[in-house]
Design an enzyme around this catalytic site. Structure first.
Site, PDB file in Angstrom:
ATOM      1  N   SER A 233      19.163   0.554  30.796  1.00  0.00           N
ATOM      2  CA  SER A 233      20.265  -0.396  30.641  1.00  0.00           C
ATOM      3  C   SER A 233      20.406  -0.880  29.203  1.00  0.00           C
ATOM      4  O   SER A 233      19.489  -0.751  28.388  1.00  0.00           O
ATOM      5  CB  SER A 233      20.034  -1.599  31.553  1.00  0.00           C
ATOM      6  N   LYS A 259     -20.982  -2.745  22.790  1.00  0.00           N
ATOM      7  CA  LYS A 259     -21.227  -4.066  22.214  1.00  0.00           C
ATOM      8  C   LYS A 259     -22.018  -4.912  23.209  1.00  0.00           C
ATOM      9  O   LYS A 259     -21.896  -4.765  24.407  1.00  0.00           O
ATOM     10  CB  LYS A 259     -19.909  -4.778  21.879  1.00  0.00           C
TER      11      LYS A 259
END
EC number: 1.-.-.-
Length: 393
Positions: A233, A259
């Protein structure tokens, strides 16, 4: 040395994580990578590299009861007891549109996985659970109106109001993980990608790279070199959004797993940077196929891509044969998802501050994510390798 298991390894997220784990940069981090799928998948079909560290197993159904899952894991995967890191990307979404049913099914699967892995893997230390940007209510943005956001969407935004919040499975999954991890020796994190752009070996109900790739590639066959209007659209044409490259998502999962400083239950957005619009991106994507991407033709765009494919059904076989493509894939494309993705009329890009604060600095342009996925699909004979100077058939 760490041992990883990926649940949902044939999906768009799990495949990317598995490939990232096998990447040379992580070779010393994980001594073994166990990739699990529900349905049978051979190594050749998977498109994953032949690597001594990779074990590919199927038939682990997390909708079974936990005792059966434990028994199958132990029976089929002798090394499962050495697992230290879990990457969870298994979802059950294709059988229903009912959000409450999806919430119940996926929360049960998640609990089953955690209870099974706690039992079989005493050295378990980390679980990465993928949820997604619908945590912020993208599915309900038009209903929420001004209550949606604000953008950029941050991890600490409050949850949606009831009754919308009651149907979102990502909330239930996060609550389940908080409960299951309480007092345990392992940590978990919530990884929230936006719509993922990537390759996967099988048709998938949420593959935007595949649907756009087929749409443009078939256009290039029918009308090479010509204009292809954006099929969404006008409102969606200029909306700001961020997609997530499959490689970026996979590498971020591995980055977090390596980590030790994340908080238990911490959530992280992950997406490409900078954000984009279809007005910027569509011409670039069309250009890959030798086409000229233009603005939408009307207020509501092209109404139905599936009907367009069926209208040209007699041309598909010749297209597939010309480029030696695997037959029939075009008719399995999830055009409903394509239509939804290209018609969202609101800004919805993610804030990436928190992921960058972990030291993760990989950025990828949206065009690059699509092209990487399309090249994988071309190698797998799913998309054509197009001579952009070719004449119309």
């Amino acid at each position: 040395m760490a041992v990883a298991v990926v649940f949902g390894a044939s999906g768009i997220s799990g495949w990317g994580i598995t490939k990232a784990l096998l990447d040379a940069k992580t070779q010393n981090a994980f001594s073994k990578i166990i990739a699990l799928t529900n349905r049978s998948l051979s190594l050749a079909e998977s498109g994953l590299p032949d690597d001594d560290r990779l074990q590919l197993h199927s038939g682990i159904d997390l909708q079974a009861n936990v005792d059966d899952v434990i028994a199958k894991l132990r029976e089929r995967i002798p090394s499962i007891g050495n697992v230290t890191h879990v990457f969870y990307t298994a979802f059950s979404t294709s059988h229903t549109d009912n959000q409450l049913m999806m919430k119940a099914s996926n929360t049960k699967m998640l609990r089953t996985m955690v209870e099974a892995m706690e039992t079989v893997a005493p050295s378990l230390s980390f679980i990465a659970v993928q949820t997604g940007s619908n945590h912020y209510g993208i599915l309900f943005a038009e209903v929420l109106g001004e209550r949606f956001g604000p953008v950029p969407l941050k991890e600490d935004l409050p949850r949606l109001p009831s009754p919308l919040r009651d149907s979102l499975m990502f909330y239930a999954m996060a609550d389940e993980m908080d409960e299951l991890s309480r007092g345990k020796s392992w940590k978990w994190c919530d990884i929230r990608p936006d719509m993922i752009v990537g390759y996967l070996p099988r048709p998938n109900s949420h593959s935007i790279a595949e649907s756009i790739g087929y749409y443009l590639a078939f256009h290039a066959y029918l009308t090479p070199g010509e204009e292809v209007p954006f099929p969404g659209s006008e409102a969606a044409w200029n909306a700001k959004f961020s997609l997530t490259g499959q490689g970026v998502l996979g590498n971020f999962n591995v980055h977090l797993a390596c980590k030790n400083s994340i908080e238990n239950g911490e959530a992280f957005n992950i997406a490409n940077k900078p954000f984009t619009t279809w007005a910027s991106l569509w011409p670039l994507l069309a250009g890959y196929w030798g086409l000229k991407g233009t603005a939408p033709v009307g207020h509501h765009g092209i109404p139905d891509a599936a009907s367009w494919v069926l209208d040209n059904m007699d041309r598909v076989k010749g297209w597939e044969e010309k480029y030696s493509m695997k037959p029939g894939r075009l008719f399995k494309i999830p055009w409903r998802y394509f239509h939804w993705a290209l018609n969202m009329p609101f800004d919805r890009y993610l804030d990436l501050t928190r992921c960058e604060q972990t030291g993760f600095q990989q950025h990828e342009e949206h065009k690059e994510s699509f092209e990487t996925a399309w090249k994988c699909m071309q190698e797998a004979k799913l998309l054509p390798i197009v001579d952009k100077s070719s004449t119309p058939p």
